[in-house]
Design a protein around this motif. Structure first.
Motif, PDB file in Angstrom:
ATOM      1  N   SER A   1       0.826  -1.212   0.000  1.00 50.29           N
ATOM      2  CA  SER A   1       0.000   0.000   0.000  1.00 50.29           C
ATOM      3  C   SER A   1       0.857   1.258   0.000  1.00 50.29           C
ATOM      4  O   SER A   1       0.530   2.246  -0.674  1.00 50.29           O
ATOM      5  CB  SER A   1      -0.968   0.003   1.190  1.00 50.29           C
ATOM      6  OG  SER A   1      -0.270   0.081   2.421  1.00 50.29           O
TER       7      SER A   1
ATOM      8  N   SER B   1       2.152   1.593  -3.487  1.00 51.54           N
ATOM      9  CA  SER B   1       1.092   2.056  -4.382  1.00 51.54           C
ATOM     10  C   SER B   1       0.852   3.550  -4.236  1.00 51.54           C
ATOM     11  O   SER B   1       0.609   4.256  -5.225  1.00 51.54           O
ATOM     12  CB  SER B   1      -0.204   1.281  -4.116  1.00 51.54           C
ATOM     13  OG  SER B   1      -0.066  -0.090  -4.465  1.00 51.54           O
TER      14      SER B   1
ATOM     15  N   HIS C   1       1.274   6.403  -7.248  1.00 53.86           N
ATOM     16  CA  HIS C   1       0.277   7.415  -7.612  1.00 53.86           C
ATOM     17  C   HIS C   1       0.736   8.829  -7.262  1.00 53.86           C
ATOM     18  O   HIS C   1       0.025   9.800  -7.541  1.00 53.86           O
ATOM     19  CB  HIS C   1      -1.055   7.110  -6.934  1.00 53.86           C
ATOM     20  CG  HIS C   1      -1.769   5.929  -7.519  1.00 53.86           C
ATOM     21  ND1 HIS C   1      -2.640   6.034  -8.583  1.00 53.86           N
ATOM     22  CD2 HIS C   1      -1.715   4.608  -7.205  1.00 53.86           C
ATOM     23  CE1 HIS C   1      -3.109   4.840  -8.889  1.00 53.86           C
ATOM     24  NE2 HIS C   1      -2.568   3.955  -8.070  1.00 53.86           N
TER      25      HIS C   1
ATOM     26  N   LEU D   1      -5.789   2.089  -0.821  1.00 46.23           N
ATOM     27  CA  LEU D   1      -4.888   1.363  -1.711  1.00 46.23           C
ATOM     28  C   LEU D   1      -4.535  -0.035  -1.208  1.00 46.23           C
ATOM     29  O   LEU D   1      -3.729  -0.726  -1.833  1.00 46.23           O
ATOM     30  CB  LEU D   1      -3.601   2.166  -1.905  1.00 46.23           C
ATOM     31  CG  LEU D   1      -3.731   3.469  -2.693  1.00 46.23           C
ATOM     32  CD1 LEU D   1      -2.427   4.251  -2.647  1.00 46.23           C
ATOM     33  CD2 LEU D   1      -4.133   3.195  -4.130  1.00 46.23           C
TER      34      LEU D   1
ATOM     35  N   THR E   1      -4.032  -3.717  -0.676  1.00 47.21           N
ATOM     36  CA  THR E   1      -4.179  -4.860  -1.576  1.00 47.21           C
ATOM     37  C   THR E   1      -5.104  -5.885  -0.940  1.00 47.21           C
ATOM     38  O   THR E   1      -4.858  -6.348   0.178  1.00 47.21           O
ATOM     39  CB  THR E   1      -2.811  -5.511  -1.860  1.00 47.21           C
ATOM     40  OG1 THR E   1      -1.941  -4.524  -2.412  1.00 47.21           O
ATOM     41  CG2 THR E   1      -2.956  -6.656  -2.845  1.00 47.21           C
TER      42      THR E   1
ATOM     43  N   TRP F   1     -13.005   2.776  -7.049  1.00 41.35           N
ATOM     44  CA  TRP F   1     -11.558   2.958  -6.986  1.00 41.35           C
ATOM     45  C   TRP F   1     -11.142   4.417  -7.187  1.00 41.35           C
ATOM     46  O   TRP F   1     -10.550   5.033  -6.310  1.00 41.35           O
ATOM     47  CB  TRP F   1     -10.873   2.066  -8.019  1.00 41.35           C
ATOM     48  CG  TRP F   1      -9.412   2.311  -8.169  1.00 41.35           C
ATOM     49  CD1 TRP F   1      -8.787   3.093  -9.114  1.00 41.35           C
ATOM     50  CD2 TRP F   1      -8.353   1.816  -7.332  1.00 41.35           C
ATOM     51  NE1 TRP F   1      -7.429   3.100  -8.928  1.00 41.35           N
ATOM     52  CE2 TRP F   1      -7.134   2.318  -7.837  1.00 41.35           C
ATOM     53  CE3 TRP F   1      -8.330   0.986  -6.217  1.00 41.35           C
ATOM     54  CZ2 TRP F   1      -5.899   2.021  -7.259  1.00 41.35           C
ATOM     55  CZ3 TRP F   1      -7.101   0.687  -5.642  1.00 41.35           C
ATOM     56  CH2 TRP F   1      -5.912   1.197  -6.154  1.00 41.35           C
TER      57      TRP F   1
ATOM     58  N   GLY G   1      -6.766  -0.352  -9.677  1.00 37.97           N
ATOM     59  CA  GLY G   1      -5.391  -0.375 -10.139  1.00 37.97           C
ATOM     60  C   GLY G   1      -5.080   0.877 -10.939  1.00 37.97           C
ATOM     61  O   GLY G   1      -5.992   1.597 -11.343  1.00 37.97           O
TER      62      GLY G   1
ATOM     63  N   GLN H   1      -1.972  -0.944  -8.825  1.00 38.34           N
ATOM     64  CA  GLN H   1      -1.507  -1.080  -7.454  1.00 38.34           C
ATOM     65  C   GLN H   1      -0.522  -2.247  -7.357  1.00 38.34           C
ATOM     66  O   GLN H   1      -0.609  -3.225  -8.101  1.00 38.34           O
ATOM     67  CB  GLN H   1      -2.670  -1.279  -6.483  1.00 38.34           C
ATOM     68  CG  GLN H   1      -3.419  -2.577  -6.625  1.00 38.34           C
ATOM     69  CD  GLN H   1      -4.517  -2.739  -5.595  1.00 38.34           C
ATOM     70  OE1 GLN H   1      -5.484  -3.442  -5.827  1.00 38.34           O
ATOM     71  NE2 GLN H   1      -4.391  -2.120  -4.441  1.00 38.34           N
TER      72      GLN H   1
ATOM     73  N   ARG I   1       1.108  -5.510  -5.987  1.00 35.84           N
ATOM     74  CA  ARG I   1       0.499  -6.728  -5.465  1.00 35.84           C
ATOM     75  C   ARG I   1       1.529  -7.859  -5.506  1.00 35.84           C
ATOM     76  O   ARG I   1       1.817  -8.416  -6.568  1.00 35.84           O
ATOM     77  CB  ARG I   1      -0.729  -7.105  -6.308  1.00 35.84           C
ATOM     78  CG  ARG I   1      -1.466  -8.344  -5.822  1.00 35.84           C
ATOM     79  CD  ARG I   1      -2.600  -8.708  -6.767  1.00 35.84           C
ATOM     80  NE  ARG I   1      -3.404  -9.729  -6.145  1.00 35.84           N
ATOM     81  CZ  ARG I   1      -4.445  -9.508  -5.361  1.00 35.84           C
ATOM     82  NH1 ARG I   1      -4.852  -8.273  -5.148  1.00 35.84           N
ATOM     83  NH2 ARG I   1      -5.104 -10.506  -4.807  1.00 35.84           N
TER      84      ARG I   1
END
Length: 318
Positions: free
Chosen positions: A7, A10, A14, A26, A28, A55, A235, A237, A239
């Protein structure tokens, strides 16, 4: 790799601060049980579960981000999977699609097959041909025009006859999957394509295959069909070792379908990575007229996939 690390990575991907609310948005999520995956797919078809509402807008609220969207345009595929058997979808169609995108100056991802395949929807089918000099020339033209390349399997031939189960990958164990992927990668390397991104044929792979995919590619994409196998996820994201980037209707559709949603997202100023998926064969009926309108609209907002890969490198979990 922990969900907390994913997270935070991610958030960095972004370009936002990893506040509690951002990390929560965010986070997962695991692969849901099959009944929930089926329910999610039905809700999507009925318009009650959407990428934007589940999202994008929660992420925008959590991060307070406003600005120009960064559209990640993906195109499936070259050679077009049915192009060997149906001349309508052959080389000229791919050339026309690319010319339309290039004229508008839209950088995009092209999912590339290592060959032209005969009868790709027949599990018992055989035959095809390797990419020739003309094909290589178009690939090189794409590269010069700002196209990034992804691997699109080995031959795009389904292992299952049922249209609801079309997949080149589902059901393979780790050894067989790795062999298929590596064979496709070797063929692409022979024509100068070194993919860091994987676009699963038919958007279908087993959730248990994620570790093999993540060990070979930095980004793995998905689509509407992925929901029944992976569940609904936003996404991009991080993972478990790679970035998952699914795309759903209407951003996964014809240019005519995508265009009004793109206009809405531009007006909402959701300033982050947003996927769009187009298909060569879906734009032929109007001779690329709708594609031309869409390309001209998104050109100022279309992000380079090479820049996205740089962002992936910079945000990679420790």
């Amino acid at each position: 790799m922990s969900a907390a690390e994913d997270s935070r990575a991610s958030a960095a991907l972004h370009g936002v601060s990893a506040t509690h609310e951002v990390r929560k948005t965010l986070r997962t999520r695991g692969v849901p049980p099959q009944p929930l995956r089926v329910a999610q797919r039905l809700l999507m078809k009925r318009g009650r579960l959407s990428y934007e509402d589940a999202w994008l807008r929660p992420l925008q609220r959590a991060a307070g981000m406003r600005g120009a969207p960064r559209f990640l345009v993906r195109v499936d595929e070259f050679p077009y999977y049915s192009g060997l058997d149906d001349e309508r979808f052959g080389f000229a169609a791919s050339e026309g699609f690319h010319s339309t995108m290039a004229a508008a100056g839209v950088p995009h991802l092209m999912s590339v097959l290592p060959q032209w395949t005969h009868a790709p929807l027949d599990p018992r089918g055989q035959g095809g041909r390797e990419l020739d000099e003309r094909d290589r020339g178009l690939l090189e033209r794409m590269r010069r025009d700002g196209v990034t390349f992804a691997q699109h399997g080995r031959d795009h031939r389904t292992r299952h006859a049922d249209p609801r189960r079309h997949s080149e990958l589902c059901g393979l164990d780790d050894v067989a999957l790795a062999a298929l992927l590596d064979e496709g990668r070797a063929k692409l390397a022979a024509v100068g394509v070194e993919p860091r991104i994987f676009v699963p044929p038919f958007n279908r792979f087993d959730a248990s295959q994620w570790s093999v995919l993540a060990s070979r590619y930095e980004i793995v994409t998905g689509g509407p069909e992925s929901v029944l196998l992976m569940g609904f996820h936003g996404g991009p994201q991080w993972r478990d070792g790679a970035i998952y980037l699914p795309c759903y209707w209407p951003l996964y559709g014809t240019a005519e379908e995508v265009l009004p949603r793109v206009e809405q997202l531009i007006s909402e100023q959701i300033g982050t990575w947003i996927p769009i998926v187009l298909h060569t064969g879906w734009e032929l009926d109007d001779d690329f007229a709708a594609l031309k309108r869409l390309a001209e609209l998104i050109a100022p907002y279309a992000a380079s996939w090479d820049d996205f890969l740089d962002a992936a490198d910079a945000s990679r979990p420790a």
